[in-house]
Design a protein around this motif. Structure first.
Motif, mmCIF file in Angstrom:
data_model
loop_
_atom_site.group_PDB
_atom_site.id
_atom_site.type_symbol
_atom_site.label_atom_id
_atom_site.label_comp_id
_atom_site.label_asym_id
_atom_site.label_seq_id
_atom_site.Cartn_x
_atom_site.Cartn_y
_atom_site.Cartn_z
ATOM 1 N N ALA A 1 34.650 45.058 39.985
ATOM 2 C CA ALA A 1 34.361 43.622 39.734
ATOM 3 C C ALA A 1 34.261 42.946 41.117
ATOM 4 O O ALA A 1 33.624 42.047 41.397
ATOM 5 N N LEU B 1 33.635 37.508 35.298
ATOM 6 C CA LEU B 1 35.043 37.480 34.671
ATOM 7 C C LEU B 1 35.360 36.173 34.525
ATOM 8 O O LEU B 1 34.769 35.235 35.087
ATOM 9 N N VAL C 1 36.886 39.602 30.253
ATOM 10 C CA VAL C 1 35.737 40.098 30.335
ATOM 11 C C VAL C 1 35.147 40.149 29.005
ATOM 12 O O VAL C 1 35.880 40.709 28.119
#
Length: 79
Positions: A33, A42, A52
Motif C-alpha cells: 500500500a 485505501l 479497501v
C-alpha cells in the motif's frame, strides 16, 4: 450484501481480510500500500479504521497476473 443461497459477499475489507483475500501477509499488505503505485486506494473511515474495496483488490490481482504472464511470454525461448 446477501446473495442467493445465503452466500455473503464483502464489498470492502479491513486490511487483515484484504491481505488474506489476495494471499499476502498483513505486513506485506501495508508495505505494498505504501510503495506500489498500482495498489488499490485505501479508504480511511477514521484514524483507526481503514478499508479497501473488494473490486479494487480483484482488479489489482488481475493486473499483477497479466504483467507476470506477459513477462513470462517475453522470456520464453522459442523452440
Amino acid at each position: 450484501m446477501q446473495l442467493l443461497g445465503g452466500i455473503t459477499m464483502a464489498i470492502a475489507h479491513r486490511p487483515a481480510q484484504g491481505a488474506a483475500a489476495i494471499g499476502i501477509s498483513l505486513r506485506e499488505f501495508w508495505r505494498q500500500a505504501k510503495i506500489d503505485p498500482d495498489f488499490p486506494p485505501l479508504i480511511h473511515l477514521s484514524p483507526r479504521c481503514t478499508l479497501v474495496r473488494d473490486e479494487d483488490l480483484r482488479a489489482y490481482i488481475e493486473r499483477k497476473a497479466s504483467k507476470v504472464q506477459k513477462s513470462a511470454e517475453t522470456l520464453a525461448v522459442p523452440a
